[in-house]
Design a protein around this motif. Structure first.
Motif, PDB file in Angstrom:
ATOM      1  N   GLU A  37       0.814  -1.214   0.000  1.00  0.00           N
ATOM      2  CA  GLU A  37       0.000   0.000   0.000  1.00  0.00           C
ATOM      3  C   GLU A  37       0.850   1.267   0.000  1.00  0.00           C
ATOM      4  O   GLU A  37       0.524   2.239  -0.670  1.00  0.00           O
ATOM      5  CB  GLU A  37      -0.960   0.009   1.197  1.00  0.00           C
ATOM      6  CG  GLU A  37      -1.875   1.222   1.166  1.00  0.00           C
ATOM      7  CD  GLU A  37      -2.950   1.249   2.228  1.00  0.00           C
ATOM      8  OE1 GLU A  37      -3.645   2.280   2.307  1.00  0.00           O
ATOM      9  OE2 GLU A  37      -3.103   0.264   2.964  1.00  0.00           O
TER      10      GLU A  37
ATOM     11  N   ARG B 128       0.437   4.381  -2.488  1.00  0.00           N
ATOM     12  CA  ARG B 128       0.144   5.750  -2.025  1.00  0.00           C
ATOM     13  C   ARG B 128       1.191   6.733  -2.563  1.00  0.00           C
ATOM     14  O   ARG B 128       0.867   7.879  -2.877  1.00  0.00           O
ATOM     15  CB  ARG B 128       0.058   5.822  -0.499  1.00  0.00           C
ATOM     16  CG  ARG B 128      -1.054   4.980   0.105  1.00  0.00           C
ATOM     17  CD  ARG B 128      -2.444   5.418  -0.298  1.00  0.00           C
ATOM     18  NE  ARG B 128      -3.444   4.461   0.158  1.00  0.00           N
ATOM     19  CZ  ARG B 128      -4.580   4.216  -0.455  1.00  0.00           C
ATOM     20  NH1 ARG B 128      -4.903   4.865  -1.551  1.00  0.00           N
ATOM     21  NH2 ARG B 128      -5.418   3.320   0.011  1.00  0.00           N
TER      22      ARG B 128
ATOM     23  N   GLU C 235       0.167   7.530  -5.966  1.00  0.00           N
ATOM     24  CA  GLU C 235      -0.958   8.475  -5.942  1.00  0.00           C
ATOM     25  C   GLU C 235      -0.435   9.901  -5.734  1.00  0.00           C
ATOM     26  O   GLU C 235      -0.904  10.834  -6.385  1.00  0.00           O
ATOM     27  CB  GLU C 235      -1.953   8.119  -4.829  1.00  0.00           C
ATOM     28  CG  GLU C 235      -2.864   6.969  -5.170  1.00  0.00           C
ATOM     29  CD  GLU C 235      -3.969   6.758  -4.158  1.00  0.00           C
ATOM     30  OE1 GLU C 235      -5.097   6.450  -4.578  1.00  0.00           O
ATOM     31  OE2 GLU C 235      -3.722   6.885  -2.938  1.00  0.00           O
TER      32      GLU C 235
ATOM     33  N   GLY D 193      -8.815   6.122  -1.745  1.00  0.00           N
ATOM     34  CA  GLY D 193      -7.897   6.674  -0.749  1.00  0.00           C
ATOM     35  C   GLY D 193      -7.143   7.902  -1.221  1.00  0.00           C
ATOM     36  O   GLY D 193      -6.311   8.451  -0.495  1.00  0.00           O
TER      37      GLY D 193
ATOM     38  N   TYR E   3      -7.931  10.887  -1.465  1.00  0.00           N
ATOM     39  CA  TYR E   3      -8.184  12.110  -0.689  1.00  0.00           C
ATOM     40  C   TYR E   3      -7.051  12.403   0.299  1.00  0.00           C
ATOM     41  O   TYR E   3      -6.933  13.514   0.813  1.00  0.00           O
ATOM     42  CB  TYR E   3      -9.526  12.018   0.056  1.00  0.00           C
ATOM     43  CG  TYR E   3      -9.501  11.076   1.233  1.00  0.00           C
ATOM     44  CD1 TYR E   3      -9.305  11.554   2.519  1.00  0.00           C
ATOM     45  CD2 TYR E   3      -9.651   9.700   1.064  1.00  0.00           C
ATOM     46  CE1 TYR E   3      -9.259  10.694   3.607  1.00  0.00           C
ATOM     47  CE2 TYR E   3      -9.613   8.846   2.136  1.00  0.00           C
ATOM     48  CZ  TYR E   3      -9.413   9.337   3.408  1.00  0.00           C
ATOM     49  OH  TYR E   3      -9.359   8.484   4.477  1.00  0.00           O
ATOM     50  N   LYS E   4      -6.183  11.423   0.553  1.00  0.00           N
ATOM     51  CA  LYS E   4      -5.097  11.589   1.526  1.00  0.00           C
ATOM     52  C   LYS E   4      -3.861  12.277   0.944  1.00  0.00           C
ATOM     53  O   LYS E   4      -2.940  12.594   1.689  1.00  0.00           O
ATOM     54  CB  LYS E   4      -4.676  10.217   2.079  1.00  0.00           C
ATOM     55  CG  LYS E   4      -5.745   9.553   2.914  1.00  0.00           C
ATOM     56  CD  LYS E   4      -5.259   8.195   3.392  1.00  0.00           C
ATOM     57  CE  LYS E   4      -6.318   7.471   4.181  1.00  0.00           C
ATOM     58  NZ  LYS E   4      -5.878   6.135   4.592  1.00  0.00           N
TER      59      LYS E   4
ATOM     60  N   LEU F 267     -13.613   0.059   6.569  1.00  0.00           N
ATOM     61  CA  LEU F 267     -12.821   1.042   5.846  1.00  0.00           C
ATOM     62  C   LEU F 267     -13.664   2.286   5.517  1.00  0.00           C
ATOM     63  O   LEU F 267     -13.205   3.424   5.666  1.00  0.00           O
ATOM     64  CB  LEU F 267     -12.242   0.436   4.559  1.00  0.00           C
ATOM     65  CG  LEU F 267     -11.302   1.339   3.760  1.00  0.00           C
ATOM     66  CD1 LEU F 267     -10.070   1.715   4.585  1.00  0.00           C
ATOM     67  CD2 LEU F 267     -10.873   0.636   2.483  1.00  0.00           C
TER      68      LEU F 267
ATOM     69  N   ARG G 259     -12.900   6.154   6.757  1.00  0.00           N
ATOM     70  CA  ARG G 259     -12.628   7.226   5.787  1.00  0.00           C
ATOM     71  C   ARG G 259     -13.645   8.355   5.801  1.00  0.00           C
ATOM     72  O   ARG G 259     -13.357   9.442   5.291  1.00  0.00           O
ATOM     73  CB  ARG G 259     -12.568   6.637   4.372  1.00  0.00           C
ATOM     74  CG  ARG G 259     -11.333   5.814   4.148  1.00  0.00           C
ATOM     75  CD  ARG G 259     -11.280   5.302   2.737  1.00  0.00           C
ATOM     76  NE  ARG G 259     -10.015   4.656   2.443  1.00  0.00           N
ATOM     77  CZ  ARG G 259      -9.752   4.044   1.297  1.00  0.00           C
ATOM     78  NH1 ARG G 259     -10.671   3.994   0.342  1.00  0.00           N
ATOM     79  NH2 ARG G 259      -8.585   3.480   1.117  1.00  0.00           N
TER      80      ARG G 259
ATOM     81  N   TYR H 262     -13.001  12.154   4.202  1.00  0.00           N
ATOM     82  CA  TYR H 262     -13.634  12.649   2.975  1.00  0.00           C
ATOM     83  C   TYR H 262     -14.274  14.019   3.221  1.00  0.00           C
ATOM     84  O   TYR H 262     -14.115  14.943   2.437  1.00  0.00           O
ATOM     85  CB  TYR H 262     -14.723  11.694   2.484  1.00  0.00           C
ATOM     86  CG  TYR H 262     -14.247  10.385   1.905  1.00  0.00           C
ATOM     87  CD1 TYR H 262     -13.162  10.321   1.034  1.00  0.00           C
ATOM     88  CD2 TYR H 262     -14.913   9.199   2.200  1.00  0.00           C
ATOM     89  CE1 TYR H 262     -12.747   9.124   0.480  1.00  0.00           C
ATOM     90  CE2 TYR H 262     -14.507   7.992   1.646  1.00  0.00           C
ATOM     91  CZ  TYR H 262     -13.424   7.959   0.796  1.00  0.00           C
ATOM     92  OH  TYR H 262     -13.029   6.768   0.254  1.00  0.00           O
TER      93      TYR H 262
END
Length: 173
Positions: free
Chosen positions: A58, A62, A65, A86, A88-89, A138, A142, A146
């Protein structure tokens, strides 16, 4: 709430309809084009997201991303960007565009996936939904993230997509 890049960034839980809504926005307003962050990562790495998670983990995903977010913030204008659940992180989300959180109850999302005409394909693309309890956990984790990340929160379970698109365009243009 027009952003300097004039991008609309759709965030929300997997299966909520980010990609479908992005395509509908572009259909209704042809001054935009659509990008999908997961598709971009798969294209860049020539590897499926599922495989990236399985082989690199992961954290590596990330990082990809974040790299995608950096490029979007610096290079993209007039796009409707559908993101992975995910995304948005990333640390520069607001620099990319106006962030619209597509909100719906977990049960609504699960039913949307299970009742889709291509449900098997949708479930295969979202292995997390094989275990709805894990997916719900999950989702719950989250939810607050969000909402904090969003410029605009749009409940997608109460209207048909064309009406939601009108609302998004009105709020972002």
């Amino acid at each position: 709430m027009k952003h300097k890049n004039n991008n609309i960034v759709l965030i929300g839980f997997m299966g909520v309809g980010k990609g479908a809504l992005a395509r509908e926005i572009v259909r209704q307003n042809t001054s935009f084009y659509t990008l999908d962050t997961d598709d971009m990562i798969e294209s860049y790495t020539n590897t499926k997201i599922k495989k990236i998670f399985a082989t690199a983990g992961e954290d590596a995903f990330r990082a990809l991303e974040q790299k995608t977010a950096d490029w979007l913030a610096n290079s993209v204008k007039n796009a409707v960007i559908s993101t992975g659940g995910g995304f948005y992180k990333v640390n520069n989300l607001k620099e990319i565009g106006t962030v619209v959180y597509l909100k719906a109850d977990f049960e609504w999302i699960l039913n949307r996936i299970l009742n889709a005409h291509n449900a098997k394909k949708k479930l295969k693309k979202r292995p997390l939904f094989q275990d709805p309890k894990k997916a719900k956990k999950l989702y719950d984790e989250r939810l607050e993230g969000y909402e904090k990340a969003a410029d605009i929160i749009m409940d997608v379970s109460s209207d048909e997509f064309s009406k939601i698109v009108e609302k998004i365009l009105k709020a972002t243009l």
